[in-house]
Design a protein around this motif. Structure first.
Motif, PDB file in Angstrom:
ATOM      1  N   ARG A 193      -1.992   5.326   4.999  1.00 52.68           N
ATOM      2  CA  ARG A 193      -1.888   4.074   5.754  1.00 52.68           C
ATOM      3  C   ARG A 193      -3.236   3.567   6.271  1.00 52.68           C
ATOM      4  N   SER A 226       3.785   1.125   5.486  1.00 50.66           N
ATOM      5  CA  SER A 226       4.299   1.147   6.856  1.00 50.66           C
ATOM      6  C   SER A 226       5.794   1.468   6.866  1.00 50.66           C
ATOM      7  N   CYS A 227       6.535   0.897   5.938  1.00 53.20           N
ATOM      8  CA  CYS A 227       7.966   1.230   5.818  1.00 53.20           C
ATOM      9  C   CYS A 227       8.136   2.715   5.525  1.00 53.20           C
ATOM     10  N   ARG A 228       7.380   3.205   4.567  1.00 53.98           N
ATOM     11  CA  ARG A 228       7.475   4.609   4.171  1.00 53.98           C
ATOM     12  C   ARG A 228       7.119   5.540   5.328  1.00 53.98           C
ATOM     13  N   ASP A 229       6.020   5.268   5.995  1.00 57.98           N
ATOM     14  CA  ASP A 229       5.515   6.191   7.011  1.00 57.98           C
ATOM     15  C   ASP A 229       6.219   6.084   8.359  1.00 57.98           C
ATOM     16  N   TYR A 230       6.681   4.902   8.702  1.00 56.85           N
ATOM     17  CA  TYR A 230       7.273   4.702  10.024  1.00 56.85           C
ATOM     18  C   TYR A 230       8.785   4.512   9.991  1.00 56.85           C
ATOM     19  N   GLY A 231       9.362   4.574   8.802  1.00 58.91           N
ATOM     20  CA  GLY A 231      10.812   4.513   8.689  1.00 58.91           C
ATOM     21  C   GLY A 231      11.417   3.129   8.835  1.00 58.91           C
ATOM     22  N   PHE A 232      10.616   2.085   8.620  1.00 59.47           N
ATOM     23  CA  PHE A 232      11.167   0.735   8.638  1.00 59.47           C
ATOM     24  C   PHE A 232      11.942   0.493   7.352  1.00 59.47           C
TER      25      PHE A 232
END
Length: 174
Positions: free
Chosen positions: A83, A142-148
């Motif tokens: 990221r 960001s979706c992958r790393d933060y679960g969005f």
């Protein structure tokens, strides 16, 4: 990454048989799609994107079904999808786009611009595509790393566009 490989990656530990039952197709069809012996039909692609909510699968499908005119997942040897690396590259690409944007004069009618100005506009457009790639990957990471949820972010954005009367809300079948 081609669509079949992206599907296999998104499927992960789910068996082909289980996925085939969820998609209402045969296990052999899933196998054929993953090995790219047969294309993934658009209706199945929609279901897969909804089920897996995987930004890289969504990008791959979108690129495939638009004949390459959308962002492909970056997967080459020179790519670092951490990221912070993606954020740094995104900032650089946005700055390069803005610099190119400042050089163009879009107020003149296209029929009255010189070839040099037309070339600057093309360079600006290409810098825009570079920035689009970077921003799309930053959102995906960001979706992958933060679960969005990739799908939910796009739904929220669509609602914003509808509420501002930028687009009309289309009825979806899936």
């Amino acid at each position: 990454m081609a669509v079949g490989k992206a599907l296999k990656t998104a499927r992960g530990r789910i068996s082909q048989l289980k996925l085939s039952m969820e998609m209402n197709v045969s296990r052999e069809s899933i196998s054929a799609m993953e090995t790219e012996r047969t294309p993934i039909p658009p209706d199945i692609s929609k279901k897969l994107i909804k089920k897996f909510d995987d930004p890289f699968l969504a990008m791959t499908v979108a690129s495939e079904y638009t004949n390459g005119s959308w962002v492909k997942p970056l997967n080459g040897a020179s790519v670092d999808l951490h990221r912070t690396s993606v954020a740094d590259v995104t900032e650089e690409e946005i700055i390069e786009f803005l610099e190119a944007f400042k050089e163009v004069k879009l107020a003149k009618p296209p029929t009255s611009i010189k070839e040099h100005d037309k070339q600057l506009i093309k360079e600006m457009a290409l810098e825009g595509i570079d920035a689009l790639y970077a921003i799309t990957h930053l959102v995906a990471v960001s979706c992958r790393d933060y679960g969005f949820s990739w799908n939910e972010l796009w739904k929220e954005h669509e609602m914003k566009l509808v509420s501002n009367n930028y687009i009309r809300r289309e009825k979806t079948l899936v």
